[in-house]
Every structure is written in structure tokens, then in C-alpha cells.
Design an enzyme around this catalytic site. Structure first.
Site, short mmCIF file in Angstrom:
data_model
loop_
_atom_site.label_atom_id
_atom_site.label_comp_id
_atom_site.label_asym_id
_atom_site.label_seq_id
_atom_site.Cartn_x
_atom_site.Cartn_y
_atom_site.Cartn_z
N SER A 229 0.85 -1.19 0.00
CA SER A 229 0.00 0.00 0.00
C SER A 229 0.88 1.24 0.00
CB SER A 229 -0.93 -0.01 1.21
OG SER A 229 -0.20 -0.11 2.42
N THR A 262 2.54 -2.19 4.26
CA THR A 262 2.66 -0.76 4.00
C THR A 262 3.98 -0.47 3.30
OG1 THR A 262 3.81 -0.27 6.07
CG2 THR A 262 1.41 -0.21 6.12
N ASP A 263 4.01 0.66 2.59
CA ASP A 263 5.31 1.21 2.22
C ASP A 263 6.00 1.61 3.52
OD1 ASP A 263 7.44 2.19 0.74
OD2 ASP A 263 6.17 3.19 -0.72
N TRP A 264 7.27 1.99 3.44
CA TRP A 264 8.10 2.15 4.64
C TRP A 264 7.72 3.42 5.39
CZ3 TRP A 264 8.41 -2.30 3.11
CH2 TRP A 264 9.35 -3.23 3.55
N THR A 265 6.71 3.28 6.25
CA THR A 265 6.06 4.40 6.92
C THR A 265 6.26 4.31 8.42
OG1 THR A 265 4.32 3.91 5.30
CG2 THR A 265 3.92 5.73 6.80
#
Length: 764
Positions: A229, A262-265
Site C-alpha cells: 500500500s 505498508t510502504d516504509w512508513t
């Protein structure tokens, strides 16, 4: 005797996942739903300031958590789309761990050859496997809404059908090796500027038909192990917290079976992410673990949502090499993969021009056997771009530049120019590092463009007299975290001056000028293409790039690429330019003071006001002139199309056409099948790509019948009023084309009305 104590402890197997979920503590479940943060202890409490502490494969992007009690191992997640991104060297280790720098995604899409792309995927997946990783974070699948997106080099096309089929091919190739992918960035992440906080506002029809369709095709045809995402908001919520996107559409409508990460969040709204079906929070931190534990205890996070996500992650883990205890070698066959890269790249190179202004029948390419000496201009000729920067970069053992490639092919390059450019490269590097300041040591960030050196008229004149041909390379590089600027899209004054000077000097001597575009995305060509006799779009062709280009120039290989994106005459002609960030890059973040940053006009919302007017759907429908149309690409030979036919067989339409090589060289041809719909309730583009196929190598006089299939669902458009995919009844035109602007044969067929109901979701 009944086993007791530790000997009775349940251990994870592919057949007892539900039992393991029941036996897990809430702390264990929370840890499994949050990526394992390097340097942190088992329960997420900081213990080591070293950011790589706990890294299983040095340079990998992250791990999932280990739960030894239940036999659940760490798994390793590593970038990226053009090859595995890990550190090439390790402390106190004499071995090296280089990975193959494969051609960028845009070049792979330019091959229009799914079987070849699948081969590349197999090689890429083998390196993931043999270097002890479990998932590669790619492919990148976002649509090229604008030429300015800084990560377009990772992506495939402006068209969702081409994107989806190329993505499915590479996913199937990678996953055939027993490792997984993470298709990204889901969804509508079409710019890098302010990507963490920008809200993409897209109405349901273009969202469904353009920005989601490629992902839908890939899910249905390849079932990626994971989907990532994206960072951005989409029509309000963050994509990572959007249940309509991650569950209703992705799982309920498309049938996705894997996990969403998730993307790296950092921490956002953990409760909303879990509820939405975002299974894995990466890279993970202690706060997110505590959020899940506390949420389960106070009821703000439902235990059934936690268990559902945990079950999915366990279903992923039991497929991984690390769970299977695969004995990886750390020694993939880089040499064989380099050979595949060299062989693959020419098939995705696009010949944009090949004609002599004063002698139309005297094509400059392939170079004649009389060509021995080459005057090589352009700083990029001597520092070739194998790929882009950021997480899409690869730590490669080497990069073959164009000068090396030409010499390897037996051509002699001008020594004087070599000396000039070699010395200038040293100066330009020092200048660039000074401009970058403290960022110069960080490979993640793209480098500023080297300006071309100012050469005197005599230099050009002597080069024209002493060499047989001029080759000029124009280069561009971009990467994650920032978008391209207008000046990066345009060919700038120093480059224009070089092109004019080379063209004047060599044409006065009756010699050809060939331009190589070593770029990651579309560039402006309309203002200068008349200065060149031949233009070869080499893209960023991987670490064997110089050899691959030389193979094409000398005729040892031939280009058969077709553009996966329109080359507009200017950025002002692109509808999305109106709402795209203007000349703002991540560089400005580092240059400005805190007070100045507060004044930067970040775009917090990007309205996709152009709707379906993206790429050829706009240019061909509105008859707007372009420099080179979508699907365009010349060959060293010519092809003739005949016997077009479309027949309904069961649920499929089967389209066939005969392609014959009527030229004098061998070659391959891609046939693009565009469908023009009858007039109906919804206004539609003039035609849309619905299938494609590529011939094998055809020798002069040989022919091949190509077969393509599509369905009523492929013909459908999305009706926002009824939230359904609607196929109109009537007579359709099938256009068998060499490009979006060049239909070679056509026929008609009839379709009955049909509709597929969808959920009424994702409205702005």
C-alpha cells in the site's frame, strides 16, 4: 506416553495455521503484524543504536518478526524493481554480494514480450533466493500519468493493460523461483513530491479504468504474494487505512489471496490500518506493537481483525524459503544473468529515427562495415546510466559505458574526445559533489545533471574530418523521493549547442549523426530531432548497457522495442501538467532553512481533473500532435499485416493477424490491438489497447500468424452511476496497429450487452 512441556509445543506447519493463531499471545500477534525493526529487541524495545543490528541480509529493507516458541522464522524483504538491492560488501567478509543490474521496468515494457520478461523475472527471483531473501519489493506498477514522476523508470507504461500484462509476466517469473514479490505502490501514487501527505483525488471511473486496472490484471493473472500500500492519501483516507481499497476491491472483487504491507512508513493510525486489512506494518516500530496490544485490550482493535491478518501472514511465511530452511548459496550465476541482460535490452530499445536527410535510402543504422572510427560526444557516453537511484537502484559489480561497449565491438573511439571527457568527468564529479554537499556520500539520492563541456569549433571540425560517424549521448537519471523538473524533461541549452555543433560539422563532411537517449523516462525531442540522422532510445538498459547499445548499432542485435509511453512535443501538451508539482524536488528540502521550508508551496492535494485524458487516450482522441506516439518504434526491416480477423469462441474473442517481414533484415514485430467501441451511454476515448502480441524472429519473406484473446469484461467501461463494468452492444472495430497512430489492418466484430456489478466505493 504423552509428550509434555517443551516437547509438546506446537510448531508452525502449512497445515496447522489456525491452531497456531489460537495459541499465540496477543504480544506475539502484535509483533508478527509489525515489521521487525533492526536494532530493537523481540518486543520492540530499543536495545541497540546500530540501524543494521538484527539484519539477516545486510542492506535488505526489513524483516518480519521471529517467534521461536512457535517455529515462526524471520523472513527477509528487500528492494527493488530492477534487481535485488542488498549491500555488496559486509564487514570482516572478503566475499562480495553483487547483484545483477537488470534493465529498468520501462525498457522491459518496451519489449512488449511477456515471455522474455518472465525470463528476466526468473533470473531476478533466483538472485533473491540464492542471497537468502524471501520477497523482493517490486514490481513498480504505477501509471505514467506525467513524464515528470521521478520513479517512472521503475514503472511500465501509461496504459494499464500493458502495465498489467508485463507485471504479471515478471511476477510469474520471480515467484516461479519460490520467492515472492510486493507489487507496488497501491494506489494512485503518481508523483514523488510530498508523497507522504499528498491526497490523490480521482473519480471512480478513471480510478478503476486506469490506476487500478493494471493491479487488477496482475492479481488475476499472477497472484503476487504481497501488495504494498502506498504512502499517499486517496480520495480522503491514507491508502494504508482504506478498507474499501484493501478489502472491498482488492480481496472481495479481485480475489487477492496474499498479504498487504505498508510502504516504509512510521506510525499513522494503527487501528485503522489493521481494520482495513493492511496486514503488515513496515518497517515497523515499538509504538505500533504497543498500539495493537493496547487496542486489543481496550477494544479499539477487534481481535478478529488481528487474527485475520495474522493468519494471512502465517500463510505467507509457510511459502518462504526461510521457513522451508532453503540452503541458499550466496552465489547466484551473475555472469549468466549479465548475458541475459545484454540479450534482453536490445529488444526493449526503441529506434525513433533512422534516415539520412540527404539520402533517404541510406539508413545510418545498423552501421556499415566501413565505419571504423567513432567520435563519441556527450558526458553520458562515458558514464552510462544503468538504472535510476533510490530503492530502485542495485549494487552492481560493474556498468559498461558506451565507450567501453563500442571498443568491445571493435570500433575505435576518438582519443582526443576521450581525453577531454575523461578530464571533464573528474571536474564535473567534483562540481556535483560540491553542489550536493553532505548528501554526496549517499548513493540513495539522484545526482544533478552534468552540463556538457563547451568545446571549440575546431574540436568539432577535427572530429568530423577524422572519424566516420558521430554518436551523441543524452542522459537523464532520477529516483525515489523527488520528481523531475521541466528542465530535466527538456533538452537544455548546453545539450542543444552540442547537438547543433556536431550536426553542422559532420553533415558538412557528409557523415551521419546518431543520438542515443540514455534516459529513464520521456524527454523532449521535437525541437532537435531534425539534427540527428538516427535516434536510438536505449532507456537505462542495465549493467551491460554499453555492450547492448553497441550490439544494436553494429547490427549484432536489432531493436524491436515500441514505446510504452507517449513522447509529447512539450509538457504543456500533457493534461496532468496543470496539477503536477512544478520544479520542486527533494533537493529543496535540504537546501532551505526551516523558515524557508515553511513557505514552500507543497501540493497537499492533487486533483486528477484530466480524468481519462492520459497518454494516447488523450492525444489520439483529441488529435493533439506528439513527437512520437504510444506504441511507436522503427525496425531494421519492414512488416506487412494481412488477414485480420476476430471470432467469438465461448467467452473469448480470438483475434488473429498475419505479419510478414517484407524488408531485407531479420526482425520482430509487436502488433497492438486497439478496440474502438460503438457509441453508447459513456463517452470513451477513440480507441483503447486491449491486447498485444509479438512475433518471433522473422527472416526476410517469413510470416507468422499472431493470436490474441480478450473478453467482454476487457471491453467494458466503468459506469459511475451504476458502479458496474458495462459492455455496450453493437459493432466494434478491431485495429491491428504498429502504434497508436499507425493502424495496419482492421476488421469489425459484434458484442452483446453485459454488465459486471461492483461495490459503490472509493468516491472522493
Amino acid at each position: 506416553m504423552i509428550a509434555t512441556g517443551a516437547s509438546a509445543q506446537t510448531k508452525l506447519t502449512p497445515n496447522n495455521i489456525d491452531r497456531v493463531v489460537k495459541e499465540m499471545t496477543i504480544e506475539e500477534k502484535a509483533n508478527l503484524l509489525v515489521g521487525y525493526t533492526f536494532g530493537n529487541s523481540y518486543f520492540g524495545l530499543p536495545t541497540n543504536p546500530d540501524p543494521n543490528a538484527g539484519a539477516i541480509v545486510l542492506g535488505a529493507a526489513g524483516n518480519t518478526a521471529e517467534i521461536k516458541r512457535l517455529g515462526i522464522p524471520h523472513t527477509v524483504l528487500a528492494d527493488g524493481p530492477a534487481g535485488l538491492h542488498i549491500e555488496a560488501k559486509r564487514p570482516n567478509d572478503p566475499n562480495t554480494y553483487y547483484c545483477t543490474g537488470f534493465p529498468i521496468g520501462t525498457l522491459l515494457a518496451s519489449t512488449w514480450n511477456t515471455s522474455l520478461v518472465e525470463q528476466v523475472g526468473k533470473a531476478m527471483g533466483n538472485e533473491v533466493l540464492e542471497y537468502g531473501c524471501d520477497v523482493i519489493l517490486g514490481p513498480g506498477m504505477n501509471l505514467m500519468r506525467s513524464p515528470l514522476c521521478g520513479r517512472n523508470f521503475e514503472y511500465y507504461s501509461e496504459d494499464p493493460f500493458l502495465t498489467g500484462y508485463i507485471a504479471a509476466a515478471i511476477i510469474n517469473g520471480i515467484q516461479s523461483q519460490g520467492v515472492g514479490v510486493s507489487a507496488k505502490h497501491f494506489a494512485a501514487n503518481n508523483q514523488e513530491s510530498n508523497r507522504l501527505y499528498n491526497n490523490s483525488v480521482v473519480s471512480p471511473r478513471p480510478l478503476r479504468e486506469l490506476y487500478l486496472k493494471g493491479f487488477e490484471i496482475a492479481v488475476r493473472k499472477s497472484q503476487p504474494w504481497t501488495i504494498m500500500s502506498s504512502y499517499n492519501y486517496l480520495n480522503g483516507p491514507w491508502t494504508q487505512e482504506n478498507k474499501e481499497l484493501l478489502t472491498t476491491i482488492l480481496r472481495n472483487e479481485w480475489g487477492f489471496k496474499g498479504i498487504v504491507m505498508t510502504d516504509w512508513t512510521g506510525t499513522r493510525h494503527t487501528d485503522r490500518q489493521v481494520a482495513a486489512g493492511n496486514d503488515l506494518l513496515t518497517p515497523g516500530n515499538a509504538e505500533q506493537i504497543r498500539d495493537i496490544i493496547n487496542g486489543a485490550k481496550n477494544g479499539t482493535i477487534h481481535l478478529e481483525d488481528i487474527d485475520r491478518n495474522v493468519r494471512r501472514i502465517l500463510e505467507y511465511i509457510v511459502k518462504t524459503p526461510r521457513f522451508r530452511k532453503y540452503k541458499y548459496s550466496n552465489k547466484p550465476d551473475i555472469q549468466a544473468h549479465a548475458a541475459l541482460t545484454r540479450q534482453t535490452a536490445p529488444e526493449g530499445m526503441v529506434l525513433l529515427k533512422n534516415e539520412s536527410a540527404d539520402a533517404p535510402d541510406n539508413n545510418p543504422l545498423p552501421l556499415s562495415s566501413n565505419i571504423k572510427r567513432v567520435a563519441l560526444f556527450g558526458i553520458t557516453s562515458y558514464m552510462f546510466y544503468a538504472g535510476g537511484t533510490g530503492s530502485g537502484d542495485v549494487n552492481k559489480p560493474y556498468v559498461i559505458d558506451l565507450q567501453q561497449g563500442l571498443r568491445n565491438a571493435g570500433l575505435q573511439t576518438d582519443d582526443t574526445l576521450t581525453t577531454v571527457y575523461t578530464k571533464y568527468k573528474e571536474f564535473g564529479t567534483a562540481e556535483m559533489e560540491a553542489e550536493m554537499g553532505p548528501l554526496a556520500d549517499n548513493k540513495f539520492f539522484p545526482r544533478p545533471r552534468f552540463k556538457e563541456p563547451q568545446l571549440g569549433d575546431n574540436v568539432y571540425g577535427f572530429a568530423a574530418k577524422n572519424n566516420d560517424v558521430a554518436i551523441v549521448t543524452i542522459g537523464r537519471s532520477s529516483g525515489e523521493g523527488g520528481d523531475r523538473t521541466f528542465s530535466d524533461f527538456n533538452v537544455n541549452r548546453d545539450e542543444q549547442e552540442m547537438l547543433r555543433a556536431v550536426s553542422k560539422a559532420f553533415h558538412q563532411e557528409g557523415k551521419h549523426v546518431i543520438v542515443i537517449l540514455n534516459v529513464g523516462g520521456a524527454v523532449e525531442t521535437a525541437s532537435w530531432n531534425q539534427l540527428a540522422d538516427a535516434i536510438l532510445l536505449a532507456w537505462q538498459p542495465g549493467m551491460e548497457g554499453g555492450n547492448s547499445v553497441a550490439d544494436v548499432l553494429t547490427g549484432r542485435a536489432y531493436p524491436s522495442g515500441k514505446l510504452p509511453v507517449t513522447f509529447p512535443c512539450s509538457l504543456e501538451d500533457v493534461p496532468s501538467t496543470k496539477n503536477f508539482p512544478k520544479d520542486y524536488t527533494f533537493w529543496d528540502d535540504f537546501k532551505l532553512t526551516k523558515e524557508e521550508k515553511a513557505k514552500v508551496p507543497f501540493i497537499n492535494e492533487t486533483p486528477y481533473e484530466e480524468g481519462l485524458d492520459v497518454g494516447y487516450r488523450y492525444f489520439q482522441t483529441k488529435n493533439v500532435p506528439v513527437s512520437y506516439p504510444f506504441g511507436y518504434g522503427l525496425s531494421y526491416t519492414d512488416f506487412e499485416y494481412s488477414q485480420p480477423k476476430v471470432v467469438k469462441k465461448g467467452k473469448n474473442y480470438v483475434a488473429t493477424v498475419c505479419v510478414k517481414n517484407v524488408g531485407q533484415h531479420e526482425g520482430k514485430e509487436t502488433v497492438q490491438l486497439y478496440i474502438a467501441a460503438p457509441e453508447g451511454k459513456l463517452q470513451k476515448p477513440a480507441f483503447e489497447l486491449r491486447a498485444f502480441a509479438k512475433t518471433g524472429e522473422l527472416k526476410p519473406g517469413q510470416s507468422q500468424v499472431l493470436t490474441m484473446t480478450f473478453t467482454d469484461y476487457d471491453l467494458a467501461s466503468f459506469d459511475e452511476q451504476t458502479s458496474s463494468w458495462v459492455t455496450d452492444a453493437g459493432t466494434y472495430q478491431a485495429l491491428f496497429s504498429a502504434s497508436a497512430a499507425d493502424c495496419k489492418a482492421k476488421t469489425t466484430f459484434k458484442a452483446k450487452a453485459s454488465a459486471v456489478q461492483c461495490h459503490d466505493v472509493m468516491r472522493p
